[in-house]
Design an enzyme around this catalytic site. Structure first.
Site, mmCIF file in Angstrom:
data_model
loop_
_atom_site.group_PDB
_atom_site.id
_atom_site.type_symbol
_atom_site.label_atom_id
_atom_site.label_comp_id
_atom_site.label_asym_id
_atom_site.label_seq_id
_atom_site.Cartn_x
_atom_site.Cartn_y
_atom_site.Cartn_z
ATOM 1 N N GLU A 179 -6.250 41.052 2.946
ATOM 2 C CA GLU A 179 -4.872 40.604 2.723
ATOM 3 C C GLU A 179 -3.964 41.643 2.073
ATOM 4 O O GLU A 179 -3.179 41.312 1.195
ATOM 5 C CB GLU A 179 -4.881 39.330 1.865
ATOM 6 C CG GLU A 179 -5.564 38.180 2.557
ATOM 7 C CD GLU A 179 -5.644 36.935 1.693
ATOM 8 O OE1 GLU A 179 -5.273 35.869 2.184
ATOM 9 O OE2 GLU A 179 -6.109 37.021 0.532
HETATM 10 C C1 ACM Z 1 -10.256 36.242 1.514
HETATM 11 O O1 ACM Z 1 -10.469 35.010 1.633
HETATM 12 N N1 ACM Z 1 -9.054 36.673 1.181
HETATM 13 C C2 ACM Z 1 -11.294 37.215 1.756
#
Ligand code: ACM
Length: 509
Positions: A313
């Protein structure tokens, strides 16, 4: 097909035949074996039944057949971590190695039952060894912090299900959780915070060593994660020069508004739950001095071979910058003598360090570029850990109205947690799949009890996916749900605050 549920075991063993009745136990029942697993058995039986079995002394060792419960090692008995267990008029437990003995003891704990005439082990003949060598759980100690004793309790309950890796998510936007001597402001300025002004905290190096040692005694390998280059807002609270200004997307703005959470401000603590707004400065050499120091200090206190460097992310980071960072950070871990692990996004980088292990957290039907990114780890000589978010994520709600957890990946009832196949998600050779990991993200879990509500019983489903042979007749929902229900008395006795999901016929004794 008719299933016999006569042996209440989770995860299901490779083969098991139930015998007639039980082998009764009493304080005079003697346990022979020099392995730590013998003492662990005596302690566990006492916690459950109040009966303290006797440790047979050295004189008895000459005549092992006279002991009521005998534990010994024989590498020929099974594959690594495997064991053979016979409960007849006496118990004979033979481990392929120390881990195998430990797992045989966990099986014995599930066979221990109380009936009218007292406590005893159900008679059985069992042969067992794991399907996957990698059976992991992740605990996010950043969004909410869990102290050393809480982590130990968590290790006790997951190792009883034969999990052998614990991934600790040690840094994120909301806090930094591990002492780093060369960058002392990380813990001085960035550890006291957590989501919604909950209590923060961090592990000193001695705390961390204590957790590592405790886990090792239970055959659990610790994997520390420092999440980079995103999820790094807390680093910027301690060292603003290392982190970019937050990138506030429309999604973050509307989500924050909806949740009544403030937007992230550079250099100030962030207690919201938005993601994707932070990044370390990728074109500053100082960033790599920081990363090198953190990796070196973590490597020094981590006996296991892995360091996890995150990579998920990084939504505000330009792709070329992200790829450059992925290549540099994985090379730094290799230089420090460890094998890097990264969330699957880092597979976008062509020259990610050879042998880097990817952790796939996309869906069971991959979306976008997730499958390609994951496959690139295999192309680079690495392998994959499967954490399919719509099956293995322990922080998703069981039902839409469950008070804890999130829903962005799916609503995951116990059956959906159980019915997925880790080798069927990606188009890679089966032997590129090391096993699975079930992550518990802690945005909504303020206490260990909250954690347990989300983790149990679904961790038992993941344990069976990881341990039991895919083709075993018991490896089906109708068998699993009954065997799972039979764990209730054990979990209650251990004080595990499991969610009594109504899909499961929970038993009283
Ligand atoms: C994640 O759930 N951001 C790895």
């Amino acid at each position: 097909m008719v299933f016999t549920h006569s042996l209440p075991l989770v995860p299901a063993p490779v083969s098991a035949t139930a015998g007639e009745g039980r082998m009764p136990i009493a304080a005079t029942t003697r346990v022979l074996g020099s392995s730590p697993a013998a003492a662990q058995l005596i302690d566990a039986v006492e916690r459950r039944s109040g009966i303290r079995l006797s440790a047979a002394d050295a004189a008895d060792a000459a005549d092992s057949a006279s002991a009521d419960i005998e534990l010994r090692l024989d590498p020929a008995v099974a594959a690594p971590e495997g064991y053979a267990l016979t409960v007849g008029d006496r118990v004979e437990l033979v481990g392929a190695d120390e881990a195998g003995l430990f797992y045989g003891v966990q099986t014995l704990r599930q066979l221990l039952r109380e009936e009218e005439h007292g406590w005893g082990f159900l008679r059985a003949e069992i042969r067992d060894a794991p399907r996957f060598g990698r059976r992991g759980v992740m605990l996010d100690v950043t969004r909410h912090f869990f102290d050393v004793d809480e982590v130990k309790t968590f290790i006790d309950s997951i190792s009883a299900l034969k999990f052998n890796h614990l991934h600790l998510h040690l840094s994120d936007d909301q806090g930094w959780r591990i002492q780093i001597d060369s960058w002392p402001l990380l813990t001085e300025l960035s550890s006291s915070t957590a989501v919604d002004e909950a209590r923060g905290g961090f592990y000193t190096k001695d705390d961390y060593r204590e957790i590592v040692a405790y886990a090792e005694e239970r055959h659990v390998l610790l994997i520390p994660e420092i999440d980079l280059p995103g999820h790094t807002h807390a680093i910027g609270v301690a060292y603003p020069e290392l982190v970019e200004e937050p990138v506030v997307s429309d999604a973050l703005r509307s989500e924050s508004l909806q949740q009544g959470q403030p937007l992230p401000v550079h250099g100030e603590a962030y207690l919201g739950t938005g993601v994707g707004h932070s990044s370390v400065r990728i074109h500053e050499e100082r960033t790599y001095e920081f990363v090198r120091d953190v990796v070196r200090e973590l490597a020094e206190i981590t006996p296991g071979p892995y360091l996890h460097v995150g990579g998920d992310e990084s939504l505000g980071t330009p792709q070329a910058d992200f790829d450059l960072f992925a290549e540099r950070v994985t090379a730094i871990v290799v230089e420090a003598g460890k094998t890097p692990i990264a969330w699957h996004e880092m597979g976008s980088a062509a020259d990610i360090a050879e042998g880097t292990i990817g952790q796939y957290w996309g869906k069971t039907t991959p979306e976008g570029t997730h499958a390609e990114e994951a496959a690139h780890f295999v192309e680079r000589g690495g392998a994959l850990i499967m954490s399919a978010a719509d099956a293995a994520y322990l922080d998703m709600k069981y039902t839409a109205d469950f008070p804890l957890g999130l829903t962005w990946a799916a609503i995951i009832d116990v059956r959906s947690a159980y019915e997925w196949e880790p080798t069927a998600v990606l188009d890679v050779p089966d032997d590129a799949i090391l096993g699975i990991e079930a992550p518990l993200w802690s945005e909504t879990t303020r206490t260990l009890s909250d954690v347990e509500q989300l983790v149990f019983p679904r961790a038992a489903a993941q344990a069976e996916v990881a341990w039991s042979p895919r083709e075993a007749p018991e490896r089906v929902w109708e068998s699993f749900r009954v065997r799972l229900g039979s764990l209730a008395p054990l979990w209650k006795a251990e004080g595990i605050d499991f969610h009594p999901a109504d899909e499961i016929p929970w038993s009283e004794r």
